[in-house]
Design an enzyme around this catalytic site. Sequence first.
Site, PDB file in Angstrom:
ATOM      1  N   GLU A  83       0.797  -1.310  -0.004  1.00 24.41           N
ATOM      2  CA  GLU A  83       0.000  -0.071  -0.026  1.00 24.41           C
ATOM      3  C   GLU A  83       0.800   1.231   0.140  1.00 24.41           C
ATOM      4  OE1 GLU A  83      -3.064  -0.287  -0.528  1.00 24.41           O
ATOM      5  OE2 GLU A  83      -3.448  -2.354   0.102  1.00 24.41           O
ATOM      6  N   ARG A  93     -17.625  -0.374   5.811  1.00 23.25           N
ATOM      7  CA  ARG A  93     -18.685  -1.122   4.966  1.00 23.25           C
ATOM      8  C   ARG A  93     -19.354  -2.180   5.884  1.00 23.25           C
ATOM      9  NH1 ARG A  93     -18.564  -5.422   2.112  1.00 23.25           N
ATOM     10  NH2 ARG A  93     -16.389  -5.583   2.262  1.00 23.25           N
ATOM     11  N   CYS A 146      -7.603  -1.831   8.576  1.00 25.86           N
ATOM     12  CA  CYS A 146      -6.443  -1.867   7.804  1.00 25.86           C
ATOM     13  C   CYS A 146      -5.748  -0.588   7.677  1.00 25.86           C
ATOM     14  CB  CYS A 146      -6.087  -2.833   6.865  1.00 25.86           C
ATOM     15  SG  CYS A 146      -6.269  -4.386   7.264  1.00 25.86           S
ATOM     16  N   HIS A 170      -1.193  -5.798   2.128  1.00 28.35           N
ATOM     17  CA  HIS A 170      -2.670  -6.455   2.050  1.00 28.35           C
ATOM     18  C   HIS A 170      -2.213  -7.853   1.529  1.00 28.35           C
ATOM     19  CE1 HIS A 170      -5.723  -3.383   2.739  1.00 28.35           C
ATOM     20  NE2 HIS A 170      -5.920  -4.396   3.484  1.00 28.35           N
TER      21      HIS A 170
END
Length: 218
Positions: A83, A93, A146, A170
């Site tokens: 990332e 979500r 995360c 990830h």
Amino acid sequence: MTSHGSILVTGFAPFAGDAVNPSQQVVQALDGQTIDGHTVVGAVLPVAFAQTPALLDTLLVRHRPRLVLALGLACGRAELSFERVAINLIDARIADNDGDQPIDQAVTDDAPAAYFATLPLKAIVAQLHEAGIPAALSLSAGSFVCNQVFYLLAHRLASRSPLTRSGFVHLPLLPEQVAAHPGQPSMTLAMMIEGIRIAIECALVVRSDLRVHGGSIA
Ligand code: PCA
């Protein structure tokens, strides 16, 4: 022997109904190992927005790491995804493991909108490809726990320990998890462990990143 300082590697507990989290397994495998004279301290974090800030503070104060690599699962990723950007945004979500589901909150109030990872990401990806391990850059760690941990690490280290480099990876699903996630890509635990070890070795020695084209159009 002189101490070279520790390397902090964090992972997460299972979440979203999954029985396992590969990041937990990678962290447990690397905990206590030595990489280029540095001892790896592995820590498994709860998937819980309210708990992570204090836990990270404790880990940083206790271990004073010279490098921090945080890991998490992202179902759907085919590669080890390095990332590039941590954003100061929480928008969940799904509920975290404490049942919290914040909407459009700052990770840290009155703090910068974003931080970049401070690892040589392109050099790491190149070394992983040389070793035959799928790896890629990613422009978003999402807006769940995360990204929160990635942001918190970057923000804390920027002010308190600017020489300590940090980043977030990830991970794909483990092959056995695909039974519950049909059609999604996966990677073996052994390959993930080897890939994270290579990433750490590279981050310890490479000071300036490769000047190669990257990024994405969309
Ligand atoms: N992945 C989630 C949180 C924990 C994990 O392993 C995420 O991508 O935010």
